[in-house]
Structures are given as C-alpha cells and as structure tokens.
Design a protein around this motif. Structure first.
Motif, short mmCIF file in Angstrom:
data_model
loop_
_atom_site.label_atom_id
_atom_site.label_comp_id
_atom_site.label_asym_id
_atom_site.label_seq_id
_atom_site.Cartn_x
_atom_site.Cartn_y
_atom_site.Cartn_z
N MET A 1 0.81 -1.22 0.00
CA MET A 1 0.00 0.00 0.00
C MET A 1 0.84 1.27 0.00
O MET A 1 0.50 2.24 -0.65
CB MET A 1 -0.95 0.03 1.20
N LYS A 2 1.98 1.26 0.68
CA LYS A 2 2.81 2.47 0.75
C LYS A 2 3.47 2.78 -0.59
O LYS A 2 3.95 3.88 -0.80
CB LYS A 2 3.84 2.35 1.86
N GLN A 3 3.48 1.83 -1.52
CA GLN A 3 4.10 2.03 -2.83
C GLN A 3 3.07 2.35 -3.91
O GLN A 3 3.44 2.65 -5.04
CB GLN A 3 4.88 0.78 -3.23
N LEU A 4 1.79 2.29 -3.58
CA LEU A 4 0.72 2.52 -4.55
C LEU A 4 0.15 3.93 -4.39
O LEU A 4 0.15 4.49 -3.30
CB LEU A 4 -0.40 1.50 -4.36
N ASP A 5 -0.35 4.47 -5.47
CA ASP A 5 -1.06 5.75 -5.42
C ASP A 5 -2.51 5.45 -5.06
O ASP A 5 -3.33 5.13 -5.92
CB ASP A 5 -0.98 6.45 -6.77
N VAL A 6 -2.82 5.54 -3.77
CA VAL A 6 -4.16 5.19 -3.30
C VAL A 6 -5.18 6.31 -3.52
O VAL A 6 -6.30 6.21 -3.08
CB VAL A 6 -4.14 4.74 -1.82
N THR A 7 -4.78 7.35 -4.24
CA THR A 7 -5.73 8.41 -4.59
C THR A 7 -6.37 8.14 -5.95
O THR A 7 -7.26 8.88 -6.36
CB THR A 7 -5.06 9.78 -4.61
N GLY B 1 -8.99 -13.94 -6.46
CA GLY B 1 -9.82 -12.79 -6.14
C GLY B 1 -9.26 -11.51 -6.73
O GLY B 1 -8.40 -11.53 -7.62
N VAL B 2 -9.77 -10.41 -6.19
CA VAL B 2 -9.38 -9.10 -6.72
C VAL B 2 -9.35 -8.07 -5.59
O VAL B 2 -10.13 -8.14 -4.64
CB VAL B 2 -10.34 -8.66 -7.85
N LEU B 3 -8.42 -7.14 -5.71
CA LEU B 3 -8.32 -5.98 -4.82
C LEU B 3 -8.71 -4.77 -5.65
O LEU B 3 -8.15 -4.55 -6.74
CB LEU B 3 -6.88 -5.82 -4.32
N LYS B 4 -9.70 -4.00 -5.20
CA LYS B 4 -10.17 -2.83 -5.94
C LYS B 4 -10.09 -1.60 -5.05
O LYS B 4 -10.43 -1.65 -3.87
CB LYS B 4 -11.63 -3.00 -6.37
N LEU B 5 -9.68 -0.51 -5.63
CA LEU B 5 -9.69 0.78 -4.96
C LEU B 5 -10.43 1.73 -5.89
O LEU B 5 -10.06 1.89 -7.05
CB LEU B 5 -8.26 1.28 -4.69
N GLY B 6 -11.47 2.33 -5.40
CA GLY B 6 -12.22 3.24 -6.25
C GLY B 6 -13.55 3.58 -5.66
O GLY B 6 -13.97 3.16 -4.65
#
Length: 58
Positions: free
Chosen positions: A31-37, A53-58
């Motif tokens: 998570m610290k390496q991803l743009d979570v915005t 499975g899948v991880l989704k951010l949005g």
C-alpha cells in the motif's frame, strides 16, 4: 473512495488462514508504494499463483 478485497475462499490452495494471511501481508506492505488516490484493480493470487480474487480501490 473504497478499498474492496474479494477472495474466493473455495479457490484457495492449502490452509485458508495461512493463504489469507499471506495475501493480506503482501498487499498491506504494498500500500505504501501505490497511489491510493487513484482507482485501481489488481488480481489476487494464492501461493500456487492461482487467481483467487481481486483488490479494488475506487
């Protein structure tokens, strides 16, 4: 923004608790390496590299 972790427990190889722990540790550290915005989607794999499975951010 929502974070969704969707894992098919029946698709996991080996012990479910062990596999879930491994997936959570990996993505927790990433998570610290991803743009979570920004919205994103990543496939989740078990220790045998099967899609579980899948991880989704949005």
């Amino acid at each position: 923004m929502h974070l969704t972790l969707d894992i098919d427990l029946d698709a996991l190889s080996g012990d479910h608790a062990t596999e879930l722990g491994r997936i959570l540790r990996y993505w927790g550290g990433a998570m610290k390496q991803l743009d979570v915005t920004q919205p994103m989607q990543h496939e989740l794999s078990d220790s045998e590299y099967k899609n579980v499975g899948v991880l989704k951010l949005g």
